[in-house]
Scaffold this motif. Structure first.
Motif, PDB file in Angstrom:
ATOM      1  N   PHE A 230      31.318 -12.806 -43.164  1.00  0.00           N
ATOM      2  CA  PHE A 230      31.612 -11.912 -44.437  1.00  0.00           C
ATOM      3  C   PHE A 230      30.481 -11.765 -45.197  1.00  0.00           C
ATOM      4  O   PHE A 230      29.911 -10.637 -45.401  1.00  0.00           O
ATOM      5  CB  PHE A 230      32.815 -12.140 -45.097  1.00  0.00           C
ATOM      6  N   ARG A 231      29.934 -12.826 -45.741  1.00  0.00           N
ATOM      7  CA  ARG A 231      28.782 -12.744 -46.490  1.00  0.00           C
ATOM      8  C   ARG A 231      27.491 -12.156 -46.040  1.00  0.00           C
ATOM      9  O   ARG A 231      26.799 -11.455 -46.595  1.00  0.00           O
ATOM     10  CB  ARG A 231      28.439 -14.073 -47.070  1.00  0.00           C
ATOM     11  N   ARG A 232      27.204 -12.492 -44.800  1.00  0.00           N
ATOM     12  CA  ARG A 232      26.348 -11.732 -44.200  1.00  0.00           C
ATOM     13  C   ARG A 232      26.583 -10.149 -43.986  1.00  0.00           C
ATOM     14  O   ARG A 232      25.236  -9.477 -44.119  1.00  0.00           O
ATOM     15  CB  ARG A 232      26.003 -12.450 -42.880  1.00  0.00           C
ATOM     16  N   PHE A 233      27.705 -10.111 -43.573  1.00  0.00           N
ATOM     17  CA  PHE A 233      27.882  -8.428 -43.429  1.00  0.00           C
ATOM     18  C   PHE A 233      27.646  -7.785 -44.889  1.00  0.00           C
ATOM     19  O   PHE A 233      27.136  -6.661 -45.016  1.00  0.00           O
ATOM     20  CB  PHE A 233      29.183  -8.212 -43.093  1.00  0.00           C
ATOM     21  N   LEU A 234      28.374  -8.384 -46.081  1.00  0.00           N
ATOM     22  CA  LEU A 234      28.112  -7.953 -47.228  1.00  0.00           C
ATOM     23  C   LEU A 234      26.765  -7.618 -47.747  1.00  0.00           C
ATOM     24  O   LEU A 234      26.394  -6.651 -48.314  1.00  0.00           O
ATOM     25  CB  LEU A 234      28.847  -8.760 -48.253  1.00  0.00           C
ATOM     26  N   ARG A 235      25.797  -8.560 -47.705  1.00  0.00           N
ATOM     27  CA  ARG A 235      24.436  -8.449 -48.069  1.00  0.00           C
ATOM     28  C   ARG A 235      23.813  -7.495 -47.332  1.00  0.00           C
ATOM     29  O   ARG A 235      22.946  -6.786 -47.889  1.00  0.00           O
ATOM     30  CB  ARG A 235      23.986 -10.079 -47.993  1.00  0.00           C
ATOM     31  N   ASN A 236      23.913  -7.346 -46.025  1.00  0.00           N
ATOM     32  CA  ASN A 236      23.260  -6.403 -45.122  1.00  0.00           C
ATOM     33  C   ASN A 236      23.576  -5.027 -45.693  1.00  0.00           C
ATOM     34  O   ASN A 236      22.780  -3.956 -45.717  1.00  0.00           O
ATOM     35  CB  ASN A 236      23.548  -6.613 -43.570  1.00  0.00           C
ATOM     36  N   TYR A 237      25.145  -4.838 -45.802  1.00  0.00           N
ATOM     37  CA  TYR A 237      25.615  -3.749 -46.160  1.00  0.00           C
ATOM     38  C   TYR A 237      24.924  -3.231 -47.819  1.00  0.00           C
ATOM     39  O   TYR A 237      24.389  -1.828 -47.935  1.00  0.00           O
ATOM     40  CB  TYR A 237      27.012  -3.638 -46.658  1.00  0.00           C
ATOM     41  N   GLN A 238      25.030  -4.261 -48.667  1.00  0.00           N
ATOM     42  CA  GLN A 238      24.360  -3.899 -49.954  1.00  0.00           C
ATOM     43  C   GLN A 238      22.923  -3.724 -50.081  1.00  0.00           C
ATOM     44  O   GLN A 238      22.471  -2.745 -50.910  1.00  0.00           O
ATOM     45  CB  GLN A 238      24.730  -5.125 -50.957  1.00  0.00           C
ATOM     46  N   ARG A 239      22.125  -4.303 -49.192  1.00  0.00           N
ATOM     47  CA  ARG A 239      20.513  -4.003 -49.131  1.00  0.00           C
ATOM     48  C   ARG A 239      20.447  -2.539 -48.457  1.00  0.00           C
ATOM     49  O   ARG A 239      19.585  -1.984 -48.971  1.00  0.00           O
ATOM     50  CB  ARG A 239      20.017  -4.814 -48.074  1.00  0.00           C
ATOM     51  N   GLN A 240      21.406  -2.131 -47.551  1.00  0.00           N
ATOM     52  CA  GLN A 240      21.192  -0.731 -47.055  1.00  0.00           C
ATOM     53  C   GLN A 240      21.684   0.109 -48.104  1.00  0.00           C
ATOM     54  O   GLN A 240      21.160   1.403 -47.930  1.00  0.00           O
ATOM     55  CB  GLN A 240      22.259  -0.886 -45.643  1.00  0.00           C
ATOM     56  N   CYS A 241      22.564  -0.125 -48.891  1.00  0.00           N
ATOM     57  CA  CYS A 241      23.152   0.599 -49.977  1.00  0.00           C
ATOM     58  C   CYS A 241      21.929   1.157 -50.910  1.00  0.00           C
ATOM     59  O   CYS A 241      21.480   2.016 -51.440  1.00  0.00           O
ATOM     60  CB  CYS A 241      24.219   0.084 -50.748  1.00  0.00           C
ATOM     61  N   LEU A 242      21.038  -0.243 -51.136  1.00  0.00           N
ATOM     62  CA  LEU A 242      19.929   0.084 -51.907  1.00  0.00           C
ATOM     63  C   LEU A 242      18.880   0.829 -51.625  1.00  0.00           C
ATOM     64  O   LEU A 242      18.023   1.728 -52.087  1.00  0.00           O
ATOM     65  CB  LEU A 242      19.219  -1.285 -52.412  1.00  0.00           C
ATOM     66  N   ILE A 243      18.670   0.824 -50.175  1.00  0.00           N
ATOM     67  CA  ILE A 243      17.567   1.552 -49.387  1.00  0.00           C
ATOM     68  C   ILE A 243      18.170   2.794 -49.244  1.00  0.00           C
ATOM     69  O   ILE A 243      17.219   4.163 -49.215  1.00  0.00           O
ATOM     70  CB  ILE A 243      17.250   0.695 -48.225  1.00  0.00           C
ATOM     71  N   LYS A 244      19.222   3.302 -48.466  1.00  0.00           N
ATOM     72  CA  LYS A 244      19.595   4.456 -48.087  1.00  0.00           C
ATOM     73  C   LYS A 244      20.659   5.083 -49.025  1.00  0.00           C
ATOM     74  O   LYS A 244      20.967   6.579 -48.719  1.00  0.00           O
ATOM     75  CB  LYS A 244      20.453   4.216 -46.766  1.00  0.00           C
ATOM     76  N   GLY A 245      21.262   4.506 -49.897  1.00  0.00           N
ATOM     77  CA  GLY A 245      22.380   5.055 -50.643  1.00  0.00           C
ATOM     78  C   GLY A 245      23.661   4.781 -49.983  1.00  0.00           C
ATOM     79  O   GLY A 245      23.885   4.481 -48.924  1.00  0.00           O
ATOM     80  N   LYS A 246      24.849   4.576 -51.036  1.00  0.00           N
ATOM     81  CA  LYS A 246      26.106   4.010 -50.471  1.00  0.00           C
ATOM     82  C   LYS A 246      26.678   4.903 -49.395  1.00  0.00           C
ATOM     83  O   LYS A 246      27.317   4.347 -48.784  1.00  0.00           O
ATOM     84  CB  LYS A 246      26.840   3.866 -51.642  1.00  0.00           C
ATOM     85  N   GLN A 247      26.712   6.102 -49.578  1.00  0.00           N
ATOM     86  CA  GLN A 247      27.403   7.033 -48.470  1.00  0.00           C
ATOM     87  C   GLN A 247      26.869   6.893 -47.169  1.00  0.00           C
ATOM     88  O   GLN A 247      27.365   6.661 -46.274  1.00  0.00           O
ATOM     89  CB  GLN A 247      27.228   8.592 -49.150  1.00  0.00           C
ATOM     90  N   THR A 248      25.422   6.991 -47.272  1.00  0.00           N
ATOM     91  CA  THR A 248      24.702   6.714 -45.677  1.00  0.00           C
ATOM     92  C   THR A 248      25.095   5.296 -44.961  1.00  0.00           C
ATOM     93  O   THR A 248      25.343   5.054 -43.974  1.00  0.00           O
ATOM     94  CB  THR A 248      23.412   7.025 -46.100  1.00  0.00           C
ATOM     95  N   ALA A 249      24.925   4.221 -46.122  1.00  0.00           N
ATOM     96  CA  ALA A 249      24.942   2.952 -45.652  1.00  0.00           C
ATOM     97  C   ALA A 249      26.437   2.558 -45.149  1.00  0.00           C
ATOM     98  O   ALA A 249      26.730   2.074 -44.018  1.00  0.00           O
ATOM     99  CB  ALA A 249      24.714   2.078 -46.821  1.00  0.00           C
ATOM    100  N   THR A 250      27.333   3.231 -45.656  1.00  0.00           N
ATOM    101  CA  THR A 250      29.041   3.189 -45.415  1.00  0.00           C
ATOM    102  C   THR A 250      29.114   3.751 -44.218  1.00  0.00           C
ATOM    103  O   THR A 250      29.792   3.188 -43.366  1.00  0.00           O
ATOM    104  CB  THR A 250      29.620   3.885 -46.441  1.00  0.00           C
TER     105      THR A 250
END
Length: 310
Positions: A282-302
């Motif tokens: 879970f923690r690995r998934f969360l960090r990857n998701y959060q880093r992608q949010c910073l790079i791509k924005g939440k909507q695209t990352a989600t």
């Protein structure tokens, strides 16, 4: 017995909510689709809350009151989830297609649950959803929509903690709520891991009044924000994402101090090696998701990182 397609169960943990209870009770009992069952868990109130609950239970047969011993100290987060599960243990969850953890300090619009149910049926991947919370500005003394209201600025990719509306099959698949301060964040990320969608909408018919602003701890709002920062560390939040989140919160009330308190809570937990959520995947998934949010924005990352349904 086959459950009605619109059957939903509310479970409400509460303690000393006499200032807000009637407002919530009125808004639920006036819903266009009322709940099939509403279990209200009074977790040891010492004010007028029990009398208010008894009054409404005598008038609405779908309201059931469960009284717990309130001898223990209030624990925000784990204590709320413990009370929720005390209520859940009294029902047969298979009777209800939908389940909602609902706080007793809200004023909901009249079609709130009807709209959420319609959205669930329109999108089979939607696992949890909610409207958006607003809180009254200090000048809005009667706490109505007639005066200024302030958005709590919750992300669209989460359902909010004070009204967690769930598809029962999704709730079971994520194994419900963890008994920690970040239960209302971990659940949405676990939904994404398993292919479910978590969502909230900022629309007039889904906006509700949160009579107690988000992060307002029973010991004060700054304590609540610091606790939130500690919870982010527990959940496994990436440090850069935490910095960005706290910086954003500095632009909301209470200005500067709220975001700063979040950073203090996170940093203190990190330096003191506070326990972490014991799920490395879970923690690995969360960090990857959060880093992608910073790079791509939440909507695209989600959209990118939510896998196909299992």
């Amino acid at each position: 017995m086959t459950p009605s397609t619109h059957h939903y169960c509310l479970i409400t943990p509460c303690r000393d909510e006499s200032a807000y209870a009637r407002r919530t009770l009125e808004s639920v009992t006036r819903q266009s689709i009322p709940p099939a069952l509403w279990v209200i868990v009074d977790d040891g109130s010492t004010d007028a809350t029990p009398d208010i609950l008894a009054d409404y239970a005598s008038r609405f047969d779908y309201i059931r009151i469960l009284r717990r011993d309130g001898s223990t100290q209030r624990r925000v987060g784990p204590g709320v989830v413990d009370a929720f599960y005390a209520g859940l243990d009294t029902i047969n969850l298979d009777r209800f297609p939908f389940l909602c953890k609902l706080d007793l300090d809200l004023d909901l619009p009249p079609r709130y649950f009807e709209i959420l149910i319609d959205r669930m049926y329109a999108n089979p991947r939607l696992g949890t959803c909610s409207g958006k919370p607003y809180f009254p500005a200090p000048t809005n003394r009667d706490k109505s929509f007639a005066g200024p209201l302030i958005s709590e600025a919750c992300g669209d990719e989460m359902s909010v903690g004070m009204t967690k509306f769930y598809r029962t099959t999704c709730f079971k698949q994520i194994n419900g709520f963890v008994r920690s301060v970040m239960w209302d964040g971990i659940d949405c990320h676990r939904c994404r891991m398993l292919g479910w969608i978590a969502r909230s909408w900022d629309e007039p018919d889904l906006r509700f009044i949160h009579l107690r602003p988000m992060g307002a701890s029973h010991r004060g709002i700054l304590t609540g924000r610091a606790r939130h920062g500690q919870g982010q560390y527990f959940m496994g939040t990436d440090p850069l994402y935490m910095l960005a989140s706290a910086t954003y919160r500095m632009t909301r009330r209470p200005y500067i101090l709220g975001g700063a308190a979040m950073l203090v809570g996170y940093t203190h937990a990190m330096l003191t090696r506070h326990p972490r959520y014991d799920d490395p995947t879970f923690r690995r998934f969360l960090r990857n998701y959060q880093r992608q949010c910073l790079i791509k924005g939440k909507q695209t990352a989600t959209q990118t990182l939510t896998p196909p349904p299992q």
